[in-house]
Design a protein around this motif. Structure first.
Motif, mmCIF file in Angstrom:
data_model
loop_
_atom_site.group_PDB
_atom_site.id
_atom_site.type_symbol
_atom_site.label_atom_id
_atom_site.label_comp_id
_atom_site.label_asym_id
_atom_site.label_seq_id
_atom_site.Cartn_x
_atom_site.Cartn_y
_atom_site.Cartn_z
ATOM 1 N N VAL A 257 14.282 8.613 -24.671
ATOM 2 C CA VAL A 257 13.431 6.657 -24.390
ATOM 3 C C VAL A 257 13.718 5.891 -23.040
ATOM 4 O O VAL A 257 14.901 5.849 -23.195
ATOM 5 N N VAL A 258 12.623 5.774 -22.172
ATOM 6 C CA VAL A 258 12.225 4.957 -21.697
ATOM 7 C C VAL A 258 11.664 3.811 -21.702
ATOM 8 O O VAL A 258 10.475 3.891 -21.630
ATOM 9 N N VAL A 259 12.456 3.036 -21.685
ATOM 10 C CA VAL A 259 12.126 1.059 -21.265
ATOM 11 C C VAL A 259 12.263 1.045 -20.033
ATOM 12 O O VAL A 259 13.038 0.675 -19.203
ATOM 13 N N GLN A 260 10.630 1.499 -19.323
ATOM 14 C CA GLN A 260 10.782 0.993 -17.743
ATOM 15 C C GLN A 260 10.039 -0.264 -17.257
ATOM 16 O O GLN A 260 8.447 -0.647 -17.626
ATOM 17 N N HIS A 261 10.529 -1.126 -16.932
ATOM 18 C CA HIS A 261 9.761 -1.899 -16.197
ATOM 19 C C HIS A 261 9.148 -2.435 -15.643
ATOM 20 O O HIS A 261 9.327 -2.006 -14.562
ATOM 21 N N VAL A 262 7.408 -3.170 -15.783
ATOM 22 C CA VAL A 262 6.586 -3.086 -14.833
ATOM 23 C C VAL A 262 6.123 -3.951 -14.414
ATOM 24 O O VAL A 262 5.936 -4.773 -15.242
ATOM 25 N N LYS A 263 4.769 -3.953 -13.556
ATOM 26 C CA LYS A 263 4.256 -5.599 -13.635
ATOM 27 C C LYS A 263 2.473 -4.319 -14.219
ATOM 28 O O LYS A 263 2.130 -3.813 -13.878
ATOM 29 N N ILE A 264 2.554 -5.893 -15.191
ATOM 30 C CA ILE A 264 1.294 -5.435 -15.965
ATOM 31 C C ILE A 264 0.625 -7.163 -15.402
ATOM 32 O O ILE A 264 0.274 -8.155 -16.247
ATOM 33 N N ARG A 265 -1.089 -6.691 -15.136
ATOM 34 C CA ARG A 265 -1.616 -7.795 -15.416
ATOM 35 C C ARG A 265 -3.014 -7.811 -15.140
ATOM 36 O O ARG A 265 -2.872 -6.763 -16.004
ATOM 37 N N ALA A 266 -3.835 -8.912 -14.534
ATOM 38 C CA ALA A 266 -5.588 -8.781 -15.807
ATOM 39 C C ALA A 266 -6.467 -7.591 -14.602
ATOM 40 O O ALA A 266 -5.402 -7.944 -13.482
ATOM 41 N N SER A 267 -6.733 -6.707 -14.986
ATOM 42 C CA SER A 267 -7.539 -6.134 -14.407
ATOM 43 C C SER A 267 -8.900 -6.752 -14.314
ATOM 44 O O SER A 267 -9.615 -7.529 -15.029
ATOM 45 N N ALA A 268 -9.941 -5.554 -13.931
ATOM 46 C CA ALA A 268 -10.797 -6.304 -13.714
ATOM 47 C C ALA A 268 -12.585 -5.983 -14.986
ATOM 48 O O ALA A 268 -13.266 -6.808 -15.392
ATOM 49 N N PHE A 269 -11.996 -5.728 -16.360
ATOM 50 C CA PHE A 269 -12.359 -5.073 -17.626
ATOM 51 C C PHE A 269 -12.471 -5.828 -19.197
ATOM 52 O O PHE A 269 -11.026 -6.820 -18.729
ATOM 53 N N HIS A 270 -12.854 -6.110 -19.968
ATOM 54 C CA HIS A 270 -13.105 -6.633 -21.018
ATOM 55 C C HIS A 270 -13.033 -5.989 -21.738
ATOM 56 O O HIS A 270 -14.002 -4.446 -21.534
ATOM 57 N N ASP A 271 -12.612 -6.587 -23.295
ATOM 58 C CA ASP A 271 -13.240 -5.286 -24.281
ATOM 59 C C ASP A 271 -14.296 -6.268 -24.618
ATOM 60 O O ASP A 271 -15.190 -7.026 -24.397
ATOM 61 N N PHE A 272 -14.738 -5.999 -26.186
ATOM 62 C CA PHE A 272 -15.701 -5.970 -26.827
ATOM 63 C C PHE A 272 -15.881 -7.833 -26.917
ATOM 64 O O PHE A 272 -16.522 -7.969 -27.091
ATOM 65 N N LEU A 273 -15.156 -8.430 -26.735
ATOM 66 C CA LEU A 273 -15.045 -9.800 -27.247
ATOM 67 C C LEU A 273 -14.397 -10.890 -25.711
ATOM 68 O O LEU A 273 -14.220 -11.969 -26.252
ATOM 69 N N GLY A 274 -14.496 -10.182 -25.001
ATOM 70 C CA GLY A 274 -14.262 -10.257 -23.927
ATOM 71 C C GLY A 274 -12.245 -10.628 -22.887
ATOM 72 O O GLY A 274 -11.847 -11.512 -22.433
ATOM 73 N N ASN A 275 -11.796 -10.585 -23.964
ATOM 74 C CA ASN A 275 -10.452 -10.203 -23.603
ATOM 75 C C ASN A 275 -9.794 -9.346 -22.393
ATOM 76 O O ASN A 275 -10.682 -8.637 -22.840
ATOM 77 N N ASN A 276 -9.341 -10.152 -21.717
ATOM 78 C CA ASN A 276 -8.774 -9.176 -20.816
ATOM 79 C C ASN A 276 -8.208 -7.475 -21.065
ATOM 80 O O ASN A 276 -7.066 -7.704 -21.372
ATOM 81 N N THR A 277 -9.227 -7.178 -20.703
ATOM 82 C CA THR A 277 -7.940 -5.070 -20.390
ATOM 83 C C THR A 277 -6.202 -5.152 -18.890
ATOM 84 O O THR A 277 -6.650 -5.500 -18.381
ATOM 85 N N PRO A 278 -5.363 -4.986 -19.855
ATOM 86 C CA PRO A 278 -4.035 -5.484 -18.911
ATOM 87 C C PRO A 278 -4.297 -4.219 -17.569
ATOM 88 O O PRO A 278 -4.219 -2.998 -18.644
ATOM 89 N N TYR A 279 -3.243 -4.585 -17.031
ATOM 90 C CA TYR A 279 -3.896 -3.059 -16.015
ATOM 91 C C TYR A 279 -1.624 -2.710 -15.968
ATOM 92 O O TYR A 279 -1.293 -3.802 -15.386
ATOM 93 N N THR A 280 -1.333 -2.353 -15.568
ATOM 94 C CA THR A 280 -0.004 -1.835 -16.316
ATOM 95 C C THR A 280 0.099 -0.120 -14.822
ATOM 96 O O THR A 280 -0.887 0.831 -14.122
ATOM 97 N N GLU A 281 0.853 -0.894 -14.044
ATOM 98 C CA GLU A 281 1.315 -0.802 -12.650
ATOM 99 C C GLU A 281 2.826 0.508 -11.939
ATOM 100 O O GLU A 281 4.002 -0.259 -12.913
ATOM 101 N N THR A 282 2.387 1.642 -12.683
ATOM 102 C CA THR A 282 3.138 2.902 -12.283
ATOM 103 C C THR A 282 3.651 3.426 -11.321
ATOM 104 O O THR A 282 4.508 3.825 -10.880
ATOM 105 N N VAL A 283 3.344 2.758 -10.052
ATOM 106 C CA VAL A 283 3.560 2.702 -9.216
ATOM 107 C C VAL A 283 4.212 1.719 -8.186
ATOM 108 O O VAL A 283 3.829 0.015 -8.459
#
Length: 334
Positions: A257-283
């Protein structure tokens, strides 16, 4: 030069053009803040469409080289237990809208008869999958403004609209938590371990580390717990406090198991209710903990570009060896 290095070299040749196209599409997608329908419990996703002559056969899908199959897996409570997860070589866990979690399973050495429930793709998936040589991505659909990015990405996108015969609706769960994939309808055979150009190293455990009986990773509305079983020599998975099993009754139990600490930021996308889709940066680079053999190792991770795998190194700068068997990578906010 290894097979993985050669594959990354081929991918890099077209990276500039693909990046330019993706950036253009991403900017266009970000021009409006209005929410898009997605495949949450309130509706079905939009899917890529194609005519029959645009859909390659299973044999053709694997003809471009050693390429794995990646499947987006539903992880809502209503979707459990899942099917086919224990056959995956790698399982990635990411945060999605509302602080919930979703999985992406990667198959290279074995194709199960069925996988699911299958759910929608996210923008982060495109960056994560660039480490592979034109992987096949199975997903239920995506937000309308994300589809152009998926079309331009260097992968073989195979939602139901492009591979209807590969999917079926189960009767054990309500929609949308009942869409399943027959992997052999997309790939004629498992491509083999050479398709896993992740940068992972396998071998004997290094010295050091700290004894670890259990590790929990929390998202705002979800959590994963990994408990070491000396008897099984595996980490037993629990989700939201409940032991995680597949539909055949077997416990989910990765070797590493790898617990990888990354930057998670807001993306340009949202779900049906308008909640922002998080963007997980893996680079990028950062810290991680590797759990293997009942011990936890503090390591560093680095992924210089999207076409590279991720290098995990010890404090001494040596590659961190993983145990042979399934690997879970859980992305958590740094």
């Amino acid at each position: 030069m290894s097979k993985g290095q050669k594959a990354r070299t081929r991918r890099t040749a077209s990276a500039a053009a693909l990046l330019a196209a993706t950036v253009t599409a991403s900017l266009a997608a970000g021009c409006t803040g209005s929410p898009d329908p997605t495949d949450d419990s309130r509706g079905e996703p939009r899917t890529l469409q194609s005519s029959p002559d645009q859909s390659p056969s299973p044999a053709e899908s694997g003809a471009h080289g050693a390429s794995p199959l990646a499947v987006k897996i539903d992880n809502a409570a209503a979707a459990r237990p899942q099917t086919g997860l224990n056959s995956a070589d790698i399982v990635y866990a990411e945060q999605v809208e509302g602080g919930l979690s979703r999985l992406m399973a990667v198959y290279a050495t074995k194709l199960p008869k069925a996988v699911g429930p299958v759910r929608s793709a996210r923008e982060s998936d495109l960056e994560l999958l660039r480490q592979f040589e034109r992987p096949t991505l199975a997903f239920s659909g995506a937000q309308g403004k994300l589809l152009p990015l998926i079309n331009k990405a260097p992968l073989d996108a195979r939602p139901p609209g492009k591979a209807a015969g590969a999917y079926y609706r189960g009767t054990d769960k309500p929609a949308p938590h009942n869409l399943y994939l027959r992997p052999n309808k997309l790939l004629s055979s498992a491509p083999g371990a050479d398709a896993l150009t992740t940068g992972f190293h396998y071998g004997a455990a290094p010295s050091g580390g700290q004894p670890e009986k259990s590790r929990t990773v929390r998202y705002p509305s979800a959590r994963f717990t990994f408990t070491w079983s000396g008897k099984q020599a595996r980490w037993l998975v629990s989700m939201d406090g409940t032991p995680a099993v597949t539909t055949d009754g077997k416990r989910m139990a990765p070797a590493t198991v790898v617990v990888q600490h990354v930057k998670i930021r807001a993306s340009a996308f949202h779900d049906f209710l308008g909640n922002n889709t998080p963007y997980t940066e893996t680079v990028g680079s950062g810290k991680a903990e590797v759990l293997r053999g009942g011990r936890a190792y503090n390591v560093n991770w680095k992924r210089a570009s999207a076409t590279d795998g991720t290098a995990f190194t010890t404090a001494a700068g040596k590659p961190m060896n993983f145990a042979r068997g399934q690997v879970w990578v859980v992305f958590t906010k740094a």
